[in-house]
Design an enzyme around this catalytic site. Sequence first.
Site, short mmCIF file in Angstrom:
data_model
loop_
_atom_site.label_atom_id
_atom_site.label_comp_id
_atom_site.label_asym_id
_atom_site.label_seq_id
_atom_site.Cartn_x
_atom_site.Cartn_y
_atom_site.Cartn_z
N CYS A 62 2.64 7.80 -9.82
CA CYS A 62 2.69 6.49 -9.18
C CYS A 62 1.72 5.55 -9.89
O CYS A 62 0.81 6.00 -10.60
CB CYS A 62 2.30 6.71 -7.71
SG CYS A 62 1.68 5.33 -6.82
N THR A 89 -0.68 4.03 -8.70
CA THR A 89 -2.05 4.34 -8.27
C THR A 89 -2.69 5.41 -9.16
O THR A 89 -3.88 5.36 -9.43
CB THR A 89 -2.05 4.81 -6.79
OG1 THR A 89 -1.39 3.83 -6.02
CG2 THR A 89 -3.44 5.01 -6.26
N HIS A 140 -4.10 3.73 -12.00
CA HIS A 140 -5.34 3.03 -11.63
C HIS A 140 -6.51 4.01 -11.51
O HIS A 140 -7.62 3.71 -11.94
CB HIS A 140 -5.16 2.27 -10.31
CG HIS A 140 -4.27 1.06 -10.43
ND1 HIS A 140 -4.54 0.04 -11.29
CD2 HIS A 140 -3.11 0.74 -9.82
CE1 HIS A 140 -3.58 -0.88 -11.20
NE2 HIS A 140 -2.69 -0.46 -10.31
N HIS A 165 -0.18 12.36 -5.06
CA HIS A 165 -0.03 12.20 -3.60
C HIS A 165 1.43 12.11 -3.18
O HIS A 165 1.71 11.93 -2.00
CB HIS A 165 -0.80 10.96 -3.14
CG HIS A 165 -0.37 9.70 -3.85
ND1 HIS A 165 -0.93 9.28 -5.02
CD2 HIS A 165 0.58 8.80 -3.55
CE1 HIS A 165 -0.35 8.16 -5.43
NE2 HIS A 165 0.59 7.85 -4.55
N CYS A 193 -11.71 6.04 14.70
CA CYS A 193 -12.17 4.65 14.63
C CYS A 193 -11.24 3.75 15.44
O CYS A 193 -10.17 4.16 15.89
CB CYS A 193 -12.26 4.18 13.16
SG CYS A 193 -10.67 3.84 12.40
ZN LIG Z 1 1.91 6.25 -4.73
ZN LIG Z 2 -10.00 5.91 11.43
#
Ligand SMILES: [Zn+2]
Ligand SMILES: [Zn+2]
Length: 335
Positions: free
Chosen positions: A37, A39, A42, A58, A91
């Site tokens: 990908c 990413t 990157h 991933h 969170c």
């Molecule tokens: Zn990806």
């Molecule tokens: Zn979270």
Amino acid sequence: MKALVIEAPRQAVIKEVAYPAPQRGEVTIQVKQVGICGTDFHIYEGEFISPYPIIPGHEFSGIIHEVGEGVCGFQPGDRVSADPSLFCGACSFCLTQRGNQCENWGALGNTVNGSMAEFVSVPAGNVIKLPDSMSFEEGAFIEPMACVVHGMNRLQLQVGNRVLLFGAGAMGQQLIQSLARAGASELVVVDVAQEKLDLALQYGATKGILSRNVDTELSKDNYPHGFDAVVDVTGIPAVIEQALDYVGPAGKYLQFGVTPEHASIRVNPFKLYNKDWTLLGSMAINHTFIPAFHWIKEGRIDVKPLISQTISLEETVAFLEQPKASHLMKVQIKL
Ligand SMILES: [Zn+2]
Ligand SMILES: [Zn+2]
């Protein structure tokens, strides 16, 4: 086990690393297929939040090799894929169904070791079983498709909307198929490569325009009211400024392509106000892995024509080193 490790920016090697035994609540998957990908490039270039050294990867599928303590519902031999998202679950964003904005956001292959290796360990709750009808190639496409589903959820297309999309790579093509399925009327696609436009036209685009012809083909005479929805999948700031010119009255703009982190663009705030524009972003996956799985399983999205090349893990090192070729769509690694 053998893995592709990015030891520091621009330093990728194949090496022996420790087998990732499953911790409590995890399974260890023997990796079969991995999508490469943007990413990953990157991360290779040092342009992402990843720590180093890291094993990228991933988008993947494989077979369960070992099941950790406390895991039920999976056994060795199951064919699977997995959502790489690692949301903290505690969170305020996680607790309000916005896990992709988690304050402690992480993902396999991004912030912890991923799937460009013989084995990867994954929380069992992220894993999904593949039916026999689904190939490992398709299984490795659920993750990018899950990003597309989140983008579609953000866009909330209305049936009959007229859509303009920039960038017909693998992600763009999945969006094109999704937009056509979701009720777009006119669906105009812009790209630098004619073969990508041809594929888009086969899968639901109504018009393909080469980037160099945009000014003439998309003139105000031809499209006096712009489009109801404009989607950028290129992540190129100059293209984004051009794309915004075509957002029509009460239109929506979706930023799907990833730009460099510190890029900026110019937006005309008078038009934003006066034309009732809606500007949208779309960040990765937000509980969209299972819907993406269903769309691929039922053949709503055909990902097979999007695989332009399959390479080995060893060949991936050289592939990351070379500049990205514009004619390629998805390249997958077969282990
Ligand atoms: Zn990806
Ligand atoms: Zn979270």
